[in-house]
Design an enzyme around this catalytic site. Sequence first.
Site, PDB file in Angstrom:
ATOM      1  N   ASP A  92      64.501 -63.792   8.228  1.00  0.00           N
ATOM      2  CA  ASP A  92      65.784 -64.477   8.050  1.00  0.00           C
ATOM      3  C   ASP A  92      65.746 -65.947   8.463  1.00  0.00           C
ATOM      4  O   ASP A  92      66.791 -66.613   8.473  1.00  0.00           O
ATOM      5  CB  ASP A  92      66.886 -63.702   8.768  1.00  0.00           C
ATOM      6  CG  ASP A  92      67.213 -62.423   7.998  1.00  0.00           C
ATOM      7  OD1 ASP A  92      67.193 -62.464   6.752  1.00  0.00           O
ATOM      8  OD2 ASP A  92      67.461 -61.386   8.628  1.00  0.00           O
ATOM      9  N   ASP A 154      67.581 -58.395   0.731  1.00  0.00           N
ATOM     10  CA  ASP A 154      68.223 -59.596   1.280  1.00  0.00           C
ATOM     11  C   ASP A 154      67.296 -60.801   1.261  1.00  0.00           C
ATOM     12  O   ASP A 154      67.739 -61.954   1.216  1.00  0.00           O
ATOM     13  CB  ASP A 154      68.667 -59.375   2.734  1.00  0.00           C
ATOM     14  CG  ASP A 154      69.144 -57.964   3.033  1.00  0.00           C
ATOM     15  OD1 ASP A 154      68.723 -57.033   2.338  1.00  0.00           O
ATOM     16  OD2 ASP A 154      69.925 -57.802   3.978  1.00  0.00           O
TER      17      ASP A 154
HETATM   18  N1  GLY Z   1      70.873 -59.296   5.897  1.00  0.00           N
HETATM   19  C1  GLY Z   1      71.601 -58.263   6.513  1.00  0.00           C
HETATM   20  C2  GLY Z   1      72.887 -57.912   5.871  1.00  0.00           C
HETATM   21  O1  GLY Z   1      73.172 -58.260   4.754  1.00  0.00           O
HETATM   22  O2  GLY Z   1      73.659 -57.253   6.524  1.00  0.00           O
END
Ligand code: GLY
Length: 374
Positions: A92, A154
Amino acid sequence: MSEQLQWINEAWMQVTKKVNRTSKRIGANFPHASENGKYILEEPYWWTAGFWPGLLWQVYRDTKDDSLRQLAEKCEEKLDSVQHDYYRLDHDMGFMWTLTSVAHYKLLGNEDSKRRALLAANLLMGRFNVNGNYIRAWNPWTEGEDNSGVAIIDCLMNLPLLYWASEVTGDPRFKNAAKKHADTVLKYFIRNDGGVHHIIRFDPESGEMLEAMGGQGNGRDSAWSRGTAWAIYGLTLSYHYTGEVKYLETAKRVAHFFLSHLPEDFVPDWDFRLPDDVDSPKDSSAGAIAACGLLLLADKVTAAESPIYHRAGEKILQSLYKNYGDWEGSEEGLILHATSHFPEGKYTDNPLIYGDYYFVEGLARLKGNKDLFW
Ligand code: GLY
């Protein structure tokens, strides 16, 4: 003034008023979910750390309010400690440094921001598995857990950091790794019907695909709405940076899946495919993310196709503003009724900072500001 412009301008006014008010308490910190009227602040290494500064940059871009700029810059400086604490970093980094350092660099040309974002891009590259052609998502959550074969949908939103790094350095390595990961997503994550898997586990040594997993969705073959939204926006961004039509065509397929599952108010439940005995609270954040993807998609397709996506993006944002916005209350958070992690029972009816961020990004786009931080 047309009715359309009127709601957008009114919504923008409410956003700036509330962000200014909230910034007085939050300052240079990292809110995640709002509970009992107040945002819960997280440590800067949590994946959501970029969204509050990103939101401040979105408003600053329009108002040039220096107090918001200063807070966004302080948040960015605080993230330096995370960059040096290697063990805390996962994929992330894209979310975190795109909405802080890349945004700062794009808006004001800050050289320190460029350096920070390039360092994050290099660290993100270090997570690329060359046999499996995927970016490893997480580090172990518990002692002894092996996550080295895990990739998640994601991550498509982390790829713009790599595309950007290739653009500013002229070095194609970043872009090529991003494309390999995006190709893996096309191959294993996107189902024929346009729905998506949240998690795929690979053999980290051979790169062989082992299994699809439910993750934040209800199950392996359910349809987690936020994951679907990440795919719409992420694939459209991969097309934006590479011009490769396979990403555009797949983004359209996922968008059609998403749109065909929307209820009457255009705001999705947390999962589109639930058995009768499972609760189906809304996830307004999935609506906001998808709306941003749809508005960008509208700019990439033919003139004949464009209104389908533009109108859908606008309708979602308008419904979020009218039916989900908390404008007069003293609560913190802009958009109510989001779900963070239903299977773990975490924040299933709250404002979430990423829902707020993408709502504001989408609104800025409708107002005419099309420059991307991504
Ligand atoms: N990237 C984690 C979520 O979308 O909750």
